[in-house]
Design an enzyme around this catalytic site. Structure first.
Site, PDB file in Angstrom:
ATOM      1  N   SER A  17       0.950  -1.178   0.044  1.00  0.00           N
ATOM      2  CA  SER A  17      -0.006  -0.063  -0.015  1.00  0.00           C
ATOM      3  C   SER A  17       0.871   1.270   0.034  1.00  0.00           C
ATOM      4  CB  SER A  17      -1.094  -0.001   1.190  1.00  0.00           C
ATOM      5  OG  SER A  17      -1.605  -1.116   1.274  1.00  0.00           O
TER       6      SER A  17
HETATM    7  N1  SAH Z   1      -0.827  -4.706   3.937  1.00  0.00           N
HETATM    8  C1  SAH Z   1       0.097  -5.049   3.030  1.00  0.00           C
HETATM    9  C2  SAH Z   1      -1.134  -4.758   1.713  1.00  0.00           C
HETATM   10  C3  SAH Z   1      -1.112  -5.914   0.718  1.00  0.00           C
HETATM   11  S1  SAH Z   1      -2.332  -5.895  -0.396  1.00  0.00           S
HETATM   12  C4  SAH Z   1       1.312  -4.387   2.657  1.00  0.00           C
HETATM   13  O1  SAH Z   1       1.744  -3.484   3.545  1.00  0.00           O
HETATM   14  O2  SAH Z   1       1.917  -4.770   1.978  1.00  0.00           O
HETATM   15  C5  SAH Z   1      -3.436  -7.174   0.434  1.00  0.00           C
HETATM   16  C6  SAH Z   1      -3.198  -8.457   0.585  1.00  0.00           C
HETATM   17  O3  SAH Z   1      -4.266  -9.072   0.931  1.00  0.00           O
HETATM   18  C7  SAH Z   1      -2.674  -9.231  -0.621  1.00  0.00           C
HETATM   19  O4  SAH Z   1      -1.242  -9.762  -0.548  1.00  0.00           O
HETATM   20  C8  SAH Z   1      -3.561 -10.273  -0.905  1.00  0.00           C
HETATM   21  O5  SAH Z   1      -3.141 -11.410  -1.243  1.00  0.00           O
HETATM   22  C9  SAH Z   1      -4.161 -10.453   0.506  1.00  0.00           C
HETATM   23  N2  SAH Z   1      -5.684 -10.905   0.549  1.00  0.00           N
HETATM   24  C10 SAH Z   1      -6.693 -10.867  -0.246  1.00  0.00           C
HETATM   25  N3  SAH Z   1      -7.819 -11.609   0.535  1.00  0.00           N
HETATM   26  C11 SAH Z   1      -7.462 -12.411   1.507  1.00  0.00           C
HETATM   27  C12 SAH Z   1      -7.875 -13.153   2.509  1.00  0.00           C
HETATM   28  N4  SAH Z   1      -9.283 -13.437   2.250  1.00  0.00           N
HETATM   29  N5  SAH Z   1      -7.444 -13.469   3.653  1.00  0.00           N
HETATM   30  C13 SAH Z   1      -5.817 -13.204   3.592  1.00  0.00           C
HETATM   31  N6  SAH Z   1      -5.043 -12.209   2.792  1.00  0.00           N
HETATM   32  C14 SAH Z   1      -5.912 -11.794   1.491  1.00  0.00           C
END
Ligand code: SAH
Length: 214
Positions: A67
């Protein structure tokens, strides 16, 4: 890999905090200090280390993104953490938000559905001294029942419907921040668990990858 102790002064990181966060209204000093400590370059692919402090989300592989710093700071600010909270981070991704939350709270459980990302996040969290973060692989829309309840929950993937399990695992008075909406548009919302039920307030427009349930 560059050296990433995380506490040393880095002018690029200090500039990010001033220009992207403080000047845009992030005022929680603990959040600003945490973002000044965590080396974002350790959480992006090595070839993107040079742009790690850009004002943007960046690709981290597996069609996912780390993000934008301003969004991470906004989410942390909305959670109003004081230092002792037990926090759930849904969507570990790169592990960056988990590291910032670890700086701000008492304990952090972070769950990611893609094992390869969780493995990379584990290494980055170790490298930057955030070994306390407990990582799980699985569907975070179900929460992490065996570590519940949580004082605060940060969801980093968008959904139209607030997952009921997450509300069940949030204490009374607890806060959850989540991007609500679909591909066409989303708003970051803050949900407070009250005796009368969850109370939701909308914050800024945002764009997250979808929460994949099941
Ligand atoms: N907080 C992260 C943002 C990652 S983007 C950072 O700082 O980098 C969001 C993430 O959520 C992705 O890696 C995706 O694979 C994950 N995601 C999507 N649906 C999910 C679910 N149901 N359970 C766990 N992770 C999930």
């Amino acid at each position: 890999m560059t050296h990433v102790a995380g506490t040393e002064h880095d002018p690029r990181r200090a500039g990010m905090v001033e220009r992207q966060l403080r000047r845009r209204g992030i005022s929680d000093e603990r959040v600003l200090a945490a973002m000044a400590r965590v080396p974002r370059e350790a959480f992006v692919p090595p070839e993107l280390a040079g742009v790690a402090y850009d004002d943007a989300a960046l690709p981290i592989g597996e069609a996912q993104t780390i993000s934008q710093p301003f969004i991470v700071a906004t989410m942390c600010e909305l959670l109003e953490l004081e230092g002792s909270e037990h926090v759930l981070d849904v969507g570990t991704g790169s592990g960056y938000a988990a590291a910032v939350l670890d700086e701000l709270a008492g304990s952090v459980v972070s769950i990611e559905r893609i094992p390869a990302l969780a493995a990379r996040a584990r290494r980055a969290l170790e490298l930057t001294g955030h070994r306390r973060v407990e990582l799980r692989v699985g569907d975070g829309s179900l929460g992490v029942a065996d570590r519940a309840p949580f004082d605060a929950i940060a969801v980093a993937a968008a959904t139209d419907r607030v997952p009921p399990a997450l509300l069940e695992q949030l204490i009374l008075g607890g806060r959850m921040v989540l991007p609500r909406g679909g591909r066409r548009g989303q708003r970051l919302v803050r949900i407070v668990q009250t005796a009368g039920g969850p109370v939701e307030t909308a914050s800024l427009a945002c764009r997250f990858v979808p929460l994949v349930e099941g």
